[in-house]
Design an enzyme around this catalytic site. Structure first.
Site, PDB file in Angstrom:
ATOM      1  N   CYS A  84       0.839  -1.203   0.000  1.00  0.00           N
ATOM      2  CA  CYS A  84       0.000   0.000   0.000  1.00  0.00           C
ATOM      3  C   CYS A  84       0.873   1.252   0.000  1.00  0.00           C
ATOM      4  CB  CYS A  84      -0.912  -0.007   1.228  1.00  0.00           C
ATOM      5  SG  CYS A  84      -1.847   1.529   1.401  1.00  0.00           S
ATOM      6  N   CYS A  87       0.435   3.593   3.386  1.00  0.00           N
ATOM      7  CA  CYS A  87       0.885   3.224   4.726  1.00  0.00           C
ATOM      8  C   CYS A  87       2.209   3.939   5.009  1.00  0.00           C
ATOM      9  CB  CYS A  87       1.084   1.704   4.806  1.00  0.00           C
ATOM     10  SG  CYS A  87      -0.454   0.777   5.058  1.00  0.00           S
ATOM     11  N   HIS A 162      -3.966   1.018   8.108  1.00  0.00           N
ATOM     12  CA  HIS A 162      -4.475   0.578   6.810  1.00  0.00           C
ATOM     13  C   HIS A 162      -5.929   0.108   6.878  1.00  0.00           C
ATOM     14  CE1 HIS A 162      -4.003  -0.973   2.696  1.00  0.00           C
ATOM     15  NE2 HIS A 162      -4.748  -1.990   3.094  1.00  0.00           N
ATOM     16  N   ASN A 202     -13.907   8.978  -1.845  1.00  0.00           N
ATOM     17  CA  ASN A 202     -14.515   7.826  -2.510  1.00  0.00           C
ATOM     18  C   ASN A 202     -14.153   6.631  -1.660  1.00  0.00           C
ATOM     19  OD1 ASN A 202     -15.268   9.377  -4.738  1.00  0.00           O
ATOM     20  ND2 ASN A 202     -13.376   8.940  -5.822  1.00  0.00           N
ATOM     21  N   HIS A 213      -6.763   1.894   1.645  1.00  0.00           N
ATOM     22  CA  HIS A 213      -6.306   2.676   2.812  1.00  0.00           C
ATOM     23  C   HIS A 213      -7.242   3.879   3.001  1.00  0.00           C
ATOM     24  CE1 HIS A 213      -2.812   3.643   5.513  1.00  0.00           C
ATOM     25  NE2 HIS A 213      -3.509   4.764   5.557  1.00  0.00           N
ATOM     26  N   HIS A 215      -8.557   7.160   2.925  1.00  0.00           N
ATOM     27  CA  HIS A 215      -8.026   8.407   2.368  1.00  0.00           C
ATOM     28  C   HIS A 215      -9.099   9.125   1.578  1.00  0.00           C
ATOM     29  CE1 HIS A 215      -7.907   5.977  -1.302  1.00  0.00           C
ATOM     30  NE2 HIS A 215      -7.666   7.075  -1.998  1.00  0.00           N
ATOM     31  N   GLN A 217      -9.572  12.870  -1.168  1.00  0.00           N
ATOM     32  CA  GLN A 217      -8.861  13.664  -2.162  1.00  0.00           C
ATOM     33  C   GLN A 217      -9.303  15.125  -2.054  1.00  0.00           C
ATOM     34  OE1 GLN A 217      -8.355  11.620  -6.072  1.00  0.00           O
ATOM     35  NE2 GLN A 217      -9.915  10.256  -5.272  1.00  0.00           N
TER      36      GLN A 217
HETATM   37 ZN   LIG Z   1      -2.215   1.289   3.698  1.00  0.00          ZN
END
Ligand SMILES: [Zn+2]
Length: 388
Positions: A84, A87, A162, A202, A213, A215, A217
């Protein structure tokens, strides 16, 4: 780029902030007290330059810009958990985040849809900024007009964990994310040519997220987006007709009706909109109208940090599985902060039943006319019942 350390004054508290440069020159900013000394963790990767070839093309029939970003075909897609890129870095794995731990981090997307360095586009009818009217709304460029896909795209990691999700963040963690949203919204709005800043998430492969992970934008657009443009026009029309604010009156109407309210705090109300497009869609409005995240009061921000993860957990409980969703912050465009446009969040899932997704099919994709199989009142009732 030297490491810049400063504090972000936020509504809730002061969140430390430190900016470093990644191996290919992109900026990365840590928010929060971890890591203590970001400069101790330089990016040790050898990163090849990515060619950014973004171009905005004018759709004359719909009077809106479409971004063509062909370089994004090469971006990372659903890597294994041990590969990933979001991470923290470890001895055996160098990721986008050089430090071995972090709270919240924001960095420029390696595969951006919009980029400040986009090369001039080739076009049959060159388009320049004079294609826009003074208020930043789209005018009428030529039939085959295009221009560079200028702007900026950043990635925000909500947690170093994660397997975490925004729904599982505590209020302090959520407050650090809000501080980062505020900071980036203010900073990006200062970039030349930026008309609108959009923070969104999203979540889930079903919705098209390419990384699991936790997150989101942040996009800085060179023009006002089509939906915002329509909302601005609706606000202006309502103001002309009634002398009142459309957002204020919509919130008051939903509160008076009551049947679509999902939850209410002292500073926020969450409701399923009267004409919801998605099976489960909730709009979150602050009670005091403000143009953007930076204008929220300390008390409203603090309550959001409790209430929003709670709302997300209700979405997850709908089908006893992590809900694939889009969460979209609507902020007033850069040059419309003094108008009627009001900050609000729109959250929706594409899941309509266990194992079943709503697809944008013929009527939605072909005609832009949404049809929803679930009444907004029934959706609100179910969401109200999803208590912990
Ligand atoms: Zn991750």
């Amino acid at each position: 780029m030297p490491t810049a350390v400063s504090n972000v004054p936020t509504a809730v508290s002061t969140v430390p902030k430190a900016t470093v440069a990644l191996a290919d020159g992109r900026a990365l900013t840590y928010f929060g007290a971890i890591p203590k000394r970001p400069a101790d963790f330089p990016d040790r990767r050898q990163l090849p330059a990515t060619g950014v070839q973004s171009e905005a093309r004018w759709d004359s029939l719909l009077s809106e810009w479409v971004v063509i970003a062909s370089h994004r075909q090469d971006r990372t897609f659903q890597p294994a958990a041990d590969a990933c890129p979001l991470c923290p870095s470890s001895a055996g794995s160098l990721t986008e985040i050089p430090a071995p731990e972090y709270e919240v981090v924001v960095f420029e997307n390696r595969f951006p849809t919009l980029a400040t360095t986009a090369p001039p586009a080739q076009s049959d009818a060159a388009c320049s900024d004079d294609a826009r009217s003074d208020d930043g709304r789209a005018g009428q460029p030529g039939l085959l007009a295009s221009r560079p896909g200028a702007g900026r795209c950043e990635v925000i990691c909500f947690s170093q964990d994660h397997s975490a999700s925004f729904a599982g963040l505590n209020a302090d963690q959520a407050a650090t994310v809000v501080a980062a949203w505020v900071d980036r919204s203010v900073e990006l709005a200062r970039l030349p040519g930026v008309e609108q800043v959009y923070c969104f998430e999203n979540r889930g492969a079903e919705i098209g997220a390419t990384l699991s992970h936790p997150h989101g934008q942040i996009y800085a657009y060179p023009s006002i987006t089509p939906r915002t443009d329509r909302m601005l026009a609706a606000c202006a029309s309502y103001r002309r007709g009634t002398g009142r604010s459309l957002f204020d009156d919509l919130l008051a109407a939903e509160q008076a009706a009551g049947s679509r309210i999902v939850l209410t705090g002292s500073h926020w109300t969450a409701f399923v909109p009267f004409a919801a497009r998605w099976p489960y869609e909730v709009h979150l409005y602050p009670h005091r109208r403000v143009p953007d995240l930076a204008a929220l009061s300390p008390a409203a921000t603090a309550e959001f940090c409790e209430l929003y993860p709670y709302l997300l957990r209700r979405f997850d409980r709908l089908f006893d599985a992590p809900a694939p969703y889009v969460s979209a912050w609507h902020q007033a465009p850069v040059r419309h902060r003094d108008g009627d446009f009001a900050l609000h969040l729109e959250l929706f899932t594409v899941r309509r039943a266990p194992g079943k997704l709503k697809y944008l099919a013929g009527t939605e994709s072909g005609m832009g006319a949404f049809a929803n199989d679930i009444t907004p009142e029934a959706a609100a009732s179910r969401l109200r019942a999803m208590r912990e």
